[in-house]
Design a protein around this motif. Structure first.
Motif, mmCIF file in Angstrom:
data_model
loop_
_atom_site.group_PDB
_atom_site.id
_atom_site.type_symbol
_atom_site.label_atom_id
_atom_site.label_comp_id
_atom_site.label_asym_id
_atom_site.label_seq_id
_atom_site.Cartn_x
_atom_site.Cartn_y
_atom_site.Cartn_z
ATOM 1 N N UNK A 93 0.812 -1.229 0.000
ATOM 2 C CA UNK A 93 0.000 0.000 0.000
ATOM 3 C C UNK A 93 0.844 1.278 0.000
ATOM 4 N N UNK A 94 1.897 1.283 0.771
ATOM 5 C CA UNK A 94 2.746 2.472 0.815
ATOM 6 C C UNK A 94 3.517 2.646 -0.501
ATOM 7 N N UNK A 100 -1.628 4.918 -6.891
ATOM 8 C CA UNK A 100 -3.064 4.887 -6.604
ATOM 9 C C UNK A 100 -3.661 6.292 -6.679
ATOM 10 N N UNK A 101 -2.924 7.263 -6.147
ATOM 11 C CA UNK A 101 -3.419 8.639 -6.195
ATOM 12 C C UNK A 101 -3.471 9.159 -7.626
ATOM 13 N N UNK A 102 -2.524 8.718 -8.446
ATOM 14 C CA UNK A 102 -2.465 9.196 -9.826
ATOM 15 C C UNK A 102 -3.480 8.492 -10.734
ATOM 16 N N UNK A 109 -12.087 3.592 -2.169
ATOM 17 C CA UNK A 109 -11.259 2.604 -1.458
ATOM 18 C C UNK A 109 -12.117 1.546 -0.759
ATOM 19 N N UNK A 110 -11.530 0.376 -0.590
ATOM 20 C CA UNK A 110 -12.195 -0.724 0.099
ATOM 21 C C UNK A 110 -12.553 -1.842 -0.849
ATOM 22 N N UNK A 114 -9.016 -0.439 -5.110
ATOM 23 C CA UNK A 114 -7.787 0.241 -5.536
ATOM 24 C C UNK A 114 -6.821 -0.770 -6.156
ATOM 25 N N UNK A 115 -6.720 -1.939 -5.577
ATOM 26 C CA UNK A 115 -5.848 -2.964 -6.144
ATOM 27 C C UNK A 115 -6.305 -3.347 -7.544
#
Length: 139
Positions: A93-94, A100-102, A109-110, A114-115
């Motif tokens: 995640x980090x 993810x933001x881009x 999310x959830x 996102x994945x």
């Protein structure tokens, strides 16, 4: 960690295959590897051990001097590969946050949303994030 390893050992199968390029391993491959190399030792030294409560792990530890060299070596290897996978899952995640933001900023999310977005955006996602996803076993 021993409890975890024992769970894998208790479900032994007979199909030893570890991809040469693997840097982490999932449960299915871990079971195959340990089943192939430790199954005989479990049957020989731990016949009465219960599958639960870490009894097989304790039994193998108590008989460490008797188990095969292959079982001992594969246990160490599989443990390291599983720990690498857990570390990758914790770090992903980090490492993928910027991607993810881009690429997934409109994704809620959830539930793995996102994945899934990052997997779809693979060609655009950074190598660092793609590597993290691979090592985590998400692809």
């Amino acid at each position: 960690m021993n409890k975890f390893l024992v769970l894998i050992m208790t479900c032994f199968l007979m199909a030893p295959v570890l991809p040469a390029s693997a840097q982490t391993v999932g449960f299915a491959d871990a079971i195959k590897i340990l089943g192939a190399s430790c199954g005989k030792d479990i049957n020989t030294y731990c016949k009465t051990a219960n599958l639960g409560n870490n009894e097989i792990g304790q039994c193998l530890s108590q008989n460490q001097s008797k188990i095969s060299a292959q079982c001992a070596a594969d246990s160490i290897t599989v443990t390291a590969l599983l720990e690498a996978r857990f570390a990758a899952q914790a770090a992903a995640p980090k490492l993928c946050d910027r991607d993810a933001q881009q690429y997934c900023k409109l994704v809620k999310p959830g539930n793995g949303n996102v994945l899934r977005c990052l997997l779809k955006a693979q060609p655009s996602v950074s190598e660092k994030c793609n590597t993290a996803i691979d090592l985590a076993g998400y692809r």
